[in-house]
Scaffold this motif. Structure first.
Motif, short mmCIF file in Angstrom:
data_model
loop_
_atom_site.label_atom_id
_atom_site.label_comp_id
_atom_site.label_asym_id
_atom_site.label_seq_id
_atom_site.Cartn_x
_atom_site.Cartn_y
_atom_site.Cartn_z
N ASP A 171 15.53 26.57 44.98
CA ASP A 171 16.01 27.62 45.87
C ASP A 171 17.24 28.27 45.25
N ALA A 172 17.53 29.49 45.66
CA ALA A 172 18.67 30.21 45.10
C ALA A 172 19.31 31.07 46.18
N VAL A 173 20.62 31.27 46.05
CA VAL A 173 21.33 32.17 46.95
C VAL A 173 22.19 33.10 46.10
N LEU A 174 22.11 34.40 46.43
CA LEU A 174 22.90 35.42 45.74
C LEU A 174 23.58 36.27 46.80
N TRP A 175 24.88 36.43 46.70
CA TRP A 175 25.59 37.32 47.62
C TRP A 175 26.64 38.10 46.83
N GLY A 176 27.04 39.23 47.39
CA GLY A 176 27.99 40.04 46.66
C GLY A 176 28.45 41.25 47.44
N ASN A 223 24.95 26.70 38.18
CA ASN A 223 25.08 28.12 37.88
C ASN A 223 23.89 28.59 37.05
N PHE A 224 23.57 29.89 37.20
CA PHE A 224 22.53 30.50 36.38
C PHE A 224 23.12 30.97 35.05
N VAL A 225 22.26 31.10 34.07
CA VAL A 225 22.64 31.71 32.80
C VAL A 225 22.37 33.21 32.88
N GLY A 226 23.35 34.01 32.47
CA GLY A 226 23.11 35.44 32.32
C GLY A 226 23.29 36.29 33.55
N MET A 227 23.93 35.77 34.62
CA MET A 227 24.20 36.61 35.79
C MET A 227 25.33 37.60 35.46
N PRO A 228 25.22 38.86 35.92
CA PRO A 228 26.23 39.87 35.58
C PRO A 228 27.61 39.50 36.14
N GLU A 236 30.03 30.08 35.02
CA GLU A 236 29.31 29.76 33.80
C GLU A 236 28.60 28.42 33.92
N PRO A 237 27.40 28.32 33.35
CA PRO A 237 26.73 27.02 33.31
C PRO A 237 27.41 26.12 32.27
N ARG A 238 26.97 24.89 32.20
CA ARG A 238 27.52 23.98 31.20
C ARG A 238 27.18 24.51 29.80
N ASP A 264 40.93 71.50 43.62
CA ASP A 264 39.77 72.37 43.48
C ASP A 264 39.00 72.12 42.19
N THR A 265 39.67 71.55 41.20
CA THR A 265 39.03 71.37 39.89
C THR A 265 38.98 69.92 39.43
N TRP A 266 39.64 69.02 40.14
CA TRP A 266 39.69 67.61 39.71
C TRP A 266 39.04 66.71 40.77
N ASP A 267 38.20 65.77 40.29
CA ASP A 267 37.59 64.75 41.15
C ASP A 267 37.78 63.39 40.51
N ALA A 268 37.71 62.34 41.35
CA ALA A 268 37.81 60.97 40.85
C ALA A 268 36.74 60.11 41.50
N ARG A 269 36.16 59.24 40.71
CA ARG A 269 35.13 58.32 41.22
C ARG A 269 35.51 56.89 40.81
N ILE A 270 35.54 55.98 41.78
CA ILE A 270 35.87 54.58 41.53
C ILE A 270 34.71 53.71 42.01
N ASN A 271 34.27 52.78 41.17
CA ASN A 271 33.19 51.86 41.51
C ASN A 271 33.59 50.43 41.19
N GLY A 272 33.06 49.50 41.97
CA GLY A 272 33.30 48.10 41.70
C GLY A 272 32.17 47.25 42.25
N SER A 273 31.88 46.12 41.61
CA SER A 273 30.82 45.23 42.09
C SER A 273 31.15 43.78 41.73
N TYR A 274 30.71 42.87 42.60
CA TYR A 274 30.90 41.43 42.38
C TYR A 274 29.66 40.70 42.88
N LEU A 275 29.20 39.73 42.10
CA LEU A 275 28.02 38.95 42.43
C LEU A 275 28.33 37.46 42.32
N HIS A 276 27.87 36.68 43.31
CA HIS A 276 28.00 35.23 43.28
C HIS A 276 26.59 34.65 43.41
N ALA A 277 26.19 33.77 42.49
CA ALA A 277 24.83 33.24 42.48
C ALA A 277 24.85 31.75 42.18
N LYS A 278 24.02 31.00 42.94
CA LYS A 278 23.93 29.56 42.75
C LYS A 278 22.48 29.10 42.95
#
Length: 807
Positions: free
Chosen positions: A640-645, A677-682, A717-719, A656-670
């Protein structure tokens, strides 16, 4: 003439004319309404002119940008939208699109005006969280691979094998756990391989939408993490010949590419044609050459739209995509001793001067897509019928000796038929919805001549699905329910190493559901939440894969047995469902989304949790010695696996001429219940983009963008078991896996890194000059989700310069 005859003729003409006028009055019952906005600010445009072309029927928008045209006699017509200082827009409009949203672009900007119609939405999950990028947002990224384009959406990462091969990851899931809907069809290819990139040309994408929830109800099995909707350019009617020809060069890889796009619309039909070609040589890391990382691509696509009736649309579409992709020469190793040498080398093994030649190891893939669909839309009901066929031919060339050097070790063809029928029924009180049926049939074949035991067997697979989605709208609230049933059959025929033929018949079925809620709390705040179940039967590769693939040996769920006395795993005869019960993956994903809209700022926050039962994964099982040396081997198992984020994004209009875009993401997986822990999760990632757009100097429009991101080190990180530790354990007869079957990595996660890029697009009349630089500071880095991070750094600085001429 007899007086009675004259009176009769007069009465007949009078009644006929009155009858015709009554009929015309009765038929003039159609309306058109909508809103007109500024495409940059999103603000409504007051006093914009809306007119039916060739008539005196028209209106001006009010303070909210709204317009209404009534007493229209024709079922379809052309609307012309105009506003002083903005680009005029013409659009063919049908009676079944009563409400439209028009986004007009200022004359001074590079952007084109855009129209959004309700029927243009290709999915019916209104409470699902989704995010869209258009061709304007893609920009110069259209010259990258498909995965790099998809990565611009928050919560989407890429799993790559070097810089040429990448595939999207949605909330930690990829390959057979997400669906790609390309040009209206499930993109069917050899999706089981992490190093198998989808055969999609990003330069041909008009719009990319990502549905982040479990969307199995509408799209079928495999949508555990979400769905990507890849839309081709639309064909407009009554459109003059238009198009674009572009060329682009890049310094890293010394690549050149060209694209051509043409469109023409007539009164009742229209057509488009697109094509592209690319050639790239070896890429370069900041300190050394990346040998054998060249690339060749060719693609062509075309479509025809027929509109014989206002109620009927018929579309025909075809695309062909060819790729030849080199794989880093220093990443292929004969055994663990060779792997140890490669890991300890400062420069990848067998590094050579720059070349355009592509040698083994490499991949060659051809993909053809055919689609035919018809949509009939009435006042109360609509019907959508679709059929498609895809043919995928994949060849993988490994390092081989003697006469087999140019012979592929994997040579697979996959033919896929798809059919669907969807009925959108008339409203039943406050309820609206649709019912659909889908069918797929596949035929996978290993072509003869590889001189190897097939890594996966031949199979024929068929699936049927039926679904219903219903929505209830009450004031500012929406409720949504969906239910689906699927059944999948597979007939598998393969060959064992001793040439004994085996045959198995597989049967999987499941029910999926979704429930969602959406509310507009006020003009500035909205909330949506969706809970959905998803399922995925094990794919054939997870069941039957056998032998060496890249640097490891892998055995599918039906290809190994456990000796209960010694606790040792060994490859035996082919198993069946009677020998080992295999469960389908079942996912439960709950995703919620908050949106805030202020005068000059938009903020979006998404949270999710995804619990997956019977998660199929490869676990280390031990070491084995072959004629080519010692190899670690992995077996497929279920847990079984659980992923939340969390995903967060904001867009701010600074001026009028300048815009800004900010993005962020976090993932927890077991993994559960082991908590491995899984290998290769972002890992977690944050980014900032500053955009400036204005009329500058002698340019009609100048758009510049500076993007900077920080990717954190993956602390989940895995072992780590180094190759040296594994070899020493093997030599001393120590089993590292018998008491601990946790995933392991042979190298720890790389350090976090900062990346920056700059791009620009300058327009003079019909000419656009675009360019930029990626990895501005020539940073040495390795991405945790790059499977070649063990052997080499990622590419260094890359300058881009292109020209585009609008026809």
């Amino acid at each position: 003439m007899n007086r009675r005859i004259r009176v009769f003729i007069a009465l007949t003409l009078l009644l006929g004319s009155r009858g015709m006028s009554f009929s015309q009055v009765d038929s003039c019952q159609y309306t058109a309404s909508g809103h007109v906005y500024d495409i940059v600010s999103g603000e409504p445009l007051m006093f914009a002119t809306v007119q039916i072309e060739g008539t005196t029927i028209g209106a001006e928008t009010d303070v909210d940008g709204a317009f209404l045209l009534e007493n229209i006699c024709d079922k379809d017509f052309d609307l012309v939208f105009s506003y002083v200082g903005y680009k005029e827009m013409r659009h063919h409009h049908d009676f079944h699109h009563p409400s439209v949203e028009i986004y007009l672009a200022p004359d001074t900007l590079l952007l084109e005006s855009v129209i959004v119609e309700g029927e243009a939405i290709t999915h019916g999950l209104s409470t699902a969280t989704s995010q869209t990028i258009s061709v304007q947002d893609i920009g110069i990224l259209g010259s990258e691979d498909f995965g790099s384009v998809a990565e611009q959406i928050t919560g989407v990462n890429i799993l790559s094998t070097g810089s040429n091969i990448s595939k999207p990851v949605i909330h930690g899931l990829h390959s057979n756990r997400i669906l790609l809907i390309n040009a209206g069809l499930r993109h069917e290819f050899q999706n089981w391989g992490a190093e198998h990139a989808p055969e999609i040309d990003p330069s041909m994408i008009d719009q990319l939408e990502v549905i982040k929830g479990a969307a199995t109800v509408e799209f079928g099995p495999d949508a555990m993490g979400g769905v990507m909707l890849i839309r081709e350019p639309s064909i407009e009617l009554n459109q003059d010949l238009s198009g674009k020809v572009s060329v682009l060069g890049k310094s890293n890889g010394r690549s050149g590419e060209a694209t051509l796009a043409l469109k023409k619309g007539y009164k009742w039909w229209g057509a488009m044609l697109n094509g592209s070609i690319l050639k790239q040589g070896d890429l370069h890391a900041p300190d050394y050459q990346l040998t054998n990382t060249g690339k060749r691509e060719r693609s062509i696509s075309g479509g025809v739209r027929l509109h014989p009736l206002a109620e009927l649309d018929i579309n025909l579409y075809y695309s062909h995509f060819y790729q030849e992709l080199g794989v880093l020469r220093g990443s292929v190793n004969g055994n663990l001793d060779d792997l140890l040498i490669a890991l300890e080398s400062d420069v990848p093994n067998l590094t050579a001067p720059f070349s355009y030649n592509i040698k083994t190891p490499k991949q060659e893939v051809d993909h053809d897509l055919y689609r035919m669909d018809a949509r009939w839309v009435g006042k109360q009901h609509s019907f959508h019928l679709k059929y498609g066929y895809q043919f995928n031919h994949r060849q993988e060339f490994d390092i081989r000796r003697g006469s087999d050097q140019e012979v592929p070790n994997i040579d697979l063809t996959l033919g896929s038929h798809q059919g669907s029928f969807e009925w959108s029924h008339s409203d039943v009180g406050p309820w609206s919805g649709k019912v659909g049926f889908q069918w797929t049939a596949q035929d996978n074949k290993n072509l003869e001549g590889t001189n190897t035991v097939p890594f996966i067997p031949n199979y024929k697979q068929e699936r049927f699905g039926i679904y219903a989605i219903e929505s209830l709208r009450h004031k500012n609230h929406s409720f949504e329910l969906g239910l689906r049933f699927d059944r999948q059959y597979a007939d598998v025929v393969g060959r064992q190493p001793n040439n004994v033929i085996y045959r198995n018949f597989l049967d999987f079925k499941n029910v999926s559901g979704t429930i969602g809620f959406e509310t507009e709390v006020n003009d500035r705040f909205s909330f949506r939440s969706n809970f959905g179940t998803a399922w995925r039967p094990p794919n054939i590769a997870e069941l039957y894969r056998y032998g060496r693939h890249l640097s490891f040996l892998e055995y599918g769920l039906f290809r190994y047995e456990l000796n209960e006395e010694t606790d040792q795993i060994y490859a035996g005869d082919i198993l069946t469902e009677d020998d080992r019960e295999i469960q389908s993956e079942i996912g439960y994903k709950w995703i919620s989304n908050l949106e805030w809209d202020f005068a000059k700022e938009h903020i979006e926050l998404t949270t999710y949790i995804n619990w997956i039962e019977n998660y199929i994964y490869a676990k280390p099982a031990g070491l084995t010695r072959t004629v080519r040396g010692t190899f670690p081997y992995f077996v497929y198992d279920q847990t079984d696996a659980v992923l939340w984020g969390i995903d967060i994004s904001s867009f701010t209009e600074l001026s009028d001429t300048w815009d800004a875009r900010i993005n962020g993401s976090y993932l927890h997986a077991k993994q559960k219940p082991s908590n491995y822990n899984f290998v290769g999760m972002p890992p977690a990632k944050v980014s900032l983009e500053l955009i400036h757009e204005d009329r500058k100097w002698f340019f009609d429009n100048l758009r510049t963008s500076f993007y900077i991101s920080h990717t954190f080190r993956q602390f989940q990180e895995p072992r780590v078991l180094t190759v040296d530790e594994v070899l020493n354990a093997f030599r001393t007869d120590i089993d590292l896996f018998v008491d601990n079957a946790a995933d392991f990595d042979i190298v720890g996660p790389p350090m976090g890194y900062v990346m920056a890029r700059f791009s620009f697009a300058a327009t003079i009349g019909n000419l656009t000059i675009n360019g930029g630089v990626n990895n501005i500071f020539n940073v040495r880095y390795r991405s945790y989700t790059d499977r070649l991070r063990y052997f080499a750094d990622s590419p260094g600085r890359n300058f881009l310069l292109g020209l585009s001429w609008k026809l």
